[in-house]
Design a protein around this motif. Sequence first.
Motif, PDB file in Angstrom:
ATOM      1  N   SER A 212     -55.984  23.121  40.498  1.00  0.00           N
ATOM      2  CA  SER A 212     -54.838  23.889  40.026  1.00  0.00           C
ATOM      3  C   SER A 212     -53.554  23.241  40.468  1.00  0.00           C
TER       4      SER A 212
ATOM      5  N   VAL B 224     -48.038  20.927  34.437  1.00  0.00           N
ATOM      6  CA  VAL B 224     -47.259  22.157  34.285  1.00  0.00           C
ATOM      7  C   VAL B 224     -46.316  21.993  33.103  1.00  0.00           C
TER       8      VAL B 224
ATOM      9  N   ASN C 295     -44.597  31.206  33.689  1.00  0.00           N
ATOM     10  CA  ASN C 295     -44.090  29.861  33.978  1.00  0.00           C
ATOM     11  C   ASN C 295     -42.655  29.882  34.510  1.00  0.00           C
TER      12      ASN C 295
ATOM     13  N   GLN D 101     -50.314  27.942  35.325  1.00  0.00           N
ATOM     14  CA  GLN D 101     -51.069  27.839  36.571  1.00  0.00           C
ATOM     15  C   GLN D 101     -51.521  29.208  37.055  1.00  0.00           C
TER      16      GLN D 101
ATOM     17  N   SER E 295     -54.671  29.813  35.217  1.00  0.00           N
ATOM     18  CA  SER E 295     -55.681  28.837  35.652  1.00  0.00           C
ATOM     19  C   SER E 295     -56.250  29.197  37.016  1.00  0.00           C
ATOM     20  N   LYS E 296     -55.403  29.652  37.937  1.00  0.00           N
ATOM     21  CA  LYS E 296     -55.881  30.040  39.265  1.00  0.00           C
ATOM     22  C   LYS E 296     -56.785  31.271  39.185  1.00  0.00           C
TER      23      LYS E 296
ATOM     24  N   ASP F 181     -49.235  36.035  40.664  1.00  0.00           N
ATOM     25  CA  ASP F 181     -50.315  35.105  40.973  1.00  0.00           C
ATOM     26  C   ASP F 181     -51.497  35.831  41.591  1.00  0.00           C
TER      27      ASP F 181
END
Length: 472
Positions: A8, A13, A149, A229, A232-233, A450
């Motif tokens: 990650s 990005v 983002n 991200q 993705s995480k 997140d």
Amino acid sequence: MSAATTSSAQAAVNSRSRVVIASLIGTTIEFYDFYVYATAAVLVFPALFFPSNDPTTALLSSFAVFGAAMVARPIGAVVFGHLGDRLGRKGTLVISLLTMGIATFLIGVLPTYAQAGWIATALLVLMRLAQGFALGGEWSGAALIATENAPSGKRALFGTFPQLGAPLGFIIGNGLFLVMGAVLPSAAGTDPSQPSEAFQSWGWRVPFLFSAVMVAIGLWVRMRLVESQVFSKTREAGLVRKLPLATVFRNHWKQLILGTFFMLATYVLFYLMTTFSLSYGRTAKDAAVPGLGYSYNTFVLMMIFGVLFFAAFTLISGPLADKYGRRRTLAWVTAAIVVFGLLWVPLIGMGTLGVVLWLVLGFTLMGMTFGPMGALLPEMFPTSVRYTGSGISYNVSSILGAAVAPFIAVALWEAGDGSPVLVGVYLAVMGVLTLVALLLGKETKDVTLDEGEAPVALDEGEAPVSVGSAAV
């Protein structure tokens, strides 16, 4: 550090400019397609697809189909939300854009009622439902691209960029109709509200066909995106839900209800200012249900002037919501919407200056209430169900607000014998409901998006979903 976390950290990005353009251009295209239909629903569709001896009945039939798309939007939110929360934001946004573009293009080649009878009307309804289905998945995905983002402390600002697609789509769509009215003038001049035979025959189709060009540009931009991200995480941490919809209703139903009512006043104001006002503004003063009596060209130019304030204050609202919080900013704006609804008749009674002020104030408040929603609704849900949750809230509100707003407004306009006083009261009541929801809600300014940093327990009986080599 685990291999997944390292992956990650090293993943590509999206640049800030790419995020801004990708979130903006998609919603601009989507709202352009919606506005083109809304304009045609007022100008030509009552005669071409809903012939009736009563013009008001034909107009209401056209608005009913316009509202039918709002019913399809929550379905689109569920389907695209499932895909977006399971497979990712990028691919889902590409599919939603293609769906909207194809449906809009096909409207441009449909036969009319005179050519195909009820089949033509049925096909129009089908394409309109497809438009609503696509927009149901577009908004939340674009908002997530922007907010997931966004730099720290600027989520509300970045969340305004997909919102900016609404005023830009309005200007492009209505501007193109003005151009077609000038190219194909009627005996009454360049007024497309009194269309020439050529405009009735094929001129109205050009804005729908032009959407193919815009969709091609939008697809090129979105294909260059990489997955956020944040998502993705979440995927690498094994937090993707097998059934995001079930998780949302089981664990986040309060947020769904509050989010729906957060958007209610916004939706009602949005469609009163962009759809109802076009009918009211161009209806003759001596009509059975009198209006303001402006020509189409004059009133649309006045609306476009107002929409410039919509665009400007959409951007202004972002930094304000980042500084003072989403809830506080929206509460003050919603209170102003309530007051604005009660001032319709005094403003309009001031003549042309008052009508322009009415449009400017309405669109200014629209920008101030619409802008922060791009951050607020996504912030209410965890990453694993964010696409689904924010999309359902946004689009269920479209049924309670936008689907019925033009129809109710026309009925109230008739009940008021041409006065919009009851329409303004209707807006004020919807504003009160939204204000109550905001007072019951919580501030989301400082929440983290997140979810992948900390494990989140799966729902009872739910197993991780396996995609490729990762347990997600």
